[in-house]
Design an enzyme around this catalytic site. Structure first.
Site, PDB file in Angstrom:
ATOM      1  CB  CYS A   2      -1.124   0.068   1.290  1.00  0.00           C
ATOM      2  SG  CYS A   2      -1.971  -1.365   1.673  1.00  0.00           S
ATOM      3  CG  LEU A  55      -1.977  -3.575  -4.348  1.00  0.00           C
ATOM      4  CD1 LEU A  55      -2.873  -3.379  -5.499  1.00  0.00           C
ATOM      5  CD2 LEU A  55      -0.624  -3.725  -4.835  1.00  0.00           C
ATOM      6  CB  ILE A  57      -2.100  -8.483  -1.054  1.00  0.00           C
ATOM      7  CG1 ILE A  57      -1.544  -7.344  -2.032  1.00  0.00           C
ATOM      8  CG2 ILE A  57      -1.406  -9.839  -1.357  1.00  0.00           C
ATOM      9  CD1 ILE A  57      -1.791  -7.487  -3.542  1.00  0.00           C
ATOM     10  N   GLY A  81       2.666  -3.164   3.246  1.00  0.00           N
ATOM     11  CA  GLY A  81       3.592  -4.236   3.183  1.00  0.00           C
ATOM     12  C   GLY A  81       3.012  -5.558   3.418  1.00  0.00           C
ATOM     13  CD  GLU A  82       1.135  -8.390   1.618  1.00  0.00           C
ATOM     14  OE1 GLU A  82       0.532  -9.015   2.764  1.00  0.00           O
ATOM     15  OE2 GLU A  82       0.377  -7.667   0.856  1.00  0.00           O
TER      16      GLU A  82
END
Length: 648
Positions: A2, A55, A57, A81-82
């Site tokens: 993001c 974004l 995911i 992030g992730e």
């Protein structure tokens, strides 16, 4: 993945609507990072605003939207992030009685902050991330960044307000941003071709260092204070390297290869978790081929793979990627870039990279990102293998050369190098005709053999501009982690010094910037299994022969790949992700470059040494065989293009 941003203003007269208007303008500046949704949270008791562009995911529902509160409502976060191990952490938290509303990794991280505290949770996270976390009870604002600096975070002062964002362009959306260029950082950029954290090109704006946290008491924050001095690390690369050398793994080569493959499989599998379409970049080289081979092994369907190539000899890897894809049975997509395709990107580079940045592979990285985004939302990449396993020519060739000549007195080395340097690049290039840069690389290596020590050689190898102090008017090199010996382990050999330096500086400040901005410009998430921190920690415990052996780097990764792909498909000279920039600067880009380097324009700016730059540009145009100036000139041209975009 993001875009995050926000601000805290200490101005008492800034009302809520004014703050919201500013926040909306800032949000629009990073909409490309999160095309699915945008939200703003405003504190009821202060002028704090947290901004998020999503974004989506993991957990595509509204339960995954941000800014997000922790279960206790004590914390609120805007997160980019992730977290790859979030399912394991979720199970641990559920065992402690935590109830979850949704299925996102953000919610798991926040629950960890509630249950374990910030630093303990950070130590448990395996991922790529940057976040801004507000503690509503203690009135503290916390900024955090992942161990290797994959995700960016800028923090600075604008008109007595604390402003922060994933990208520097957002600062231009805040009223009265002064845009004062830091001449010392400009000198730093000209030397290396990129800006090193914690600095930014602007005064009073910093980048949060990798593996660091910055905590500010909003009830006692002082406008214009140096934020770099308040950054604290929660994970130490120095300690990892030092412990790895002190406690090496003493097992057979076969067991080491098995263990390394097992850790890489785990890293790949955790990065394949996604609620949206996923694929991979594939160059046909060792790193990306290893990642794709393990992805395909873990997938029930054909993995979507993407490669980009150029028609010019020496710049096309697509043909190798296609052979690997055919062998593995992936769903492969190729994009052959014409000169015009690449040239169309160049005018937009200053907008994509909103801080001066001069890694020429930024062009094909953007092109392949755009290709992939037409098919998937997430890609896995081969980034990171060279930096932990000695994959660059400087790792495999320079230490051996230095060991052969370092015993000589310095004056003898200088005389010998001077004689050998009189031979043209073409003389050396004939011995390795399949590498168009070999002659230039040899000449560069020879010129370094006359210096004092290994540290000086490494610094020169990763530098672009020679004589940077005289090229930038009034600029002095600032302190950076690369030059801070307090951040370095003791008793590293030459190869280990270069691997450490690459991980500490080159990778986060060059490679990660390149991939993040290029992919996020088109709303694509890029994940790098070879940058898994557990894999990196293990790599520092490996004996050196598992990295460089018989003049080749990444030995252990080659052995892993050999189990999945025939050697003839990947054993070839390293090409890198480059473009025919010399030919373009002498051809279709010549008019563009001439305009940017026009002496009267340089004089009006008053930042650079006009005579020196003009002479370099003239030499490059007059001498068709002159190659060494390419990186130097691209750094200047990218700065000039950036200046036109952001300083007018």
């Amino acid at each position: 993945m993001c875009g995050i941003a926000g601000f805290y203003s200490v101005k008492a007269d800034q009302n809520r609507q004014e703050s919201l208007d500013i926040a909306q303008n800032m949000q629009r500046s990073i909409a490309h990072r999160g095309p699915d949704r945008g939200d703003i949270w405003q504190d009821e008791e202060s002028s704090l605003a947290l901004i998020h562009r999503r974004l989506a995911i993991i957990d595509l529902s509204d339960d995954g939207a941000q800014p997000m509160f922790s279960p206790s409502k004590r914390y609120i976060v805007t997160f980019n992030g992730e977290i790859y191990n979030y399912l394991d952490l979720r199970r641990d938290l559920e065992a402690q009685g935590v109830k979850f509303k949704g299925a996102s990794d953000t919610e798991v991280m926040l629950a960890g902050f509630d249950q374990w505290g910030i630093e303990k949770t950070l130590s448990a996270l395996n991922g790529m991330f940057a976040f801004v976390l507000y503690d509503r009870r203690e009135k503290y604002l916390h900024f955090g960044r992942d161990r290797f600096g994959k995700k960016p975070l800028y923090i600075g002062w604008v008109d007595k307000a604390l402003v922060f964002s994933s990208e520097l362009k957002t600062f231009h959306s805040y009223p009265n941003f002064s845009r004062q260029i830091n001449q010392d950082v400009l000198a730093l950029y000209m030397k290396y071709g990129y800006v090193h954290a914690p600095h930014s090109i602007f005064k009073n704006v910093w980048q949060l260092l990798p593996a660091s946290i910055l905590s500010l008491d909003l009830s006692n924050v002082k406008a214009d204070e140096n934020l770099a001095t308040k950054m604290k690390t929660y994970w130490s690369l120095k300690d990892v390297a030092q412990e790895g050398r002190q406690k090496p793994v003493k097992k057979s080569d076969v067991i080491l290869i098995d263990e390394f493959e097992g850790k890489l499989i785990k890293a790949v599998e955790s990065r394949m978790i996604s609620d949206v379409p996923l694929g991979a970049f594939l160059s046909g080289g060792i790193d990306s081929s290893s990642v794709v081979a393990l992805m395909q092994k873990n997938s029930q369907t054909a993995v979507k793979t993407f490669s980009a190539g150029f028609e010019q000899e020496g710049f096309n890897e697509a043909e190798y990627a296609k052979k690997v894809a055919n062998h593995l049975g992936t769903d492969h997509h190729e994009f052959y870039c014409s000169d015009q395709d690449a040239l169309n990107v160049i005018p937009n580079l200053a907008n994509i990279y909103d801080e001066p940045f001069a890694d020429q592979s930024q062009i094909p990285t953007f092109l392949i990102s755009a290709l992939a985004r037409d098919h998937v939302t997430v890609v896995l990449t081969g980034d990171g293998g060279d930096e932990i396993l000695g994959g660059y020519d400087r790792h495999t060739k320079i230490p051996a050369l230095w060991n052969k000549v370092s015993w000589m007195p310095k004056n003898v080395r200088q005389a010998l190098c001077g004689t050998l340097n009189m031979l043209p690049e073409e003389f050396y290039g004939q011995f390795k005709s399949n590498n168009p840069n070999f002659g230039r690389q040899v000449k560069r290596a020879l010129s370094l053999m006359g210096v004092n020590n290994a540290e000086t050689i490494y610094d020169a190898l990763v530098s672009g501009w020679v004589g940077v102090d005289s090229a930038v008017l009034g600029g002095n090199m600032p302190n950076i982690p690369l030059h801070d010996k307090a951040q370095w382990p003791d008793n590293l050999n030459f190869l280990e010094q270069m691997i450490f330096g690459d991980t500490l500086s080159y990778r986060p400040n060059d490679l990660m910037v390149k991939t993040d901005r290029a992919s996020m410009a088109v709303g694509l998430e890029a994940r790098a299994p070879l940058m898994d921190y557990e894999l990196a920690e293990y790599s520092w415990r490996l004996p050196q022969h598992m990295k460089v052996q018989n003049g080749k780097g990444k030995y252990i990764l080659r052995e892993v790949l050999k189990r999945h792909i025939p050697e003839e498909l990947y054993e070839r000279p390293k090409m890198g992700f480059s473009v025919p920039l010399n030919e373009w600067l002498r051809g279709p880009l010549n008019e563009w470059a001439n305009a940017l380097l026009e002496p009267s324009r340089l004089k009006r700016q008053g930042l650079l040494n006009v005579d020196m730059i003009t002479a370099q540009w003239k030499d490059f145009q007059d001498n068709q065989a002159f190659q060494n100036v390419r990186k130097d000139l691209w750094s200047i041209l990218m700065f000039q293009a950036w200046y036109d975009q952001w300083m007018k």
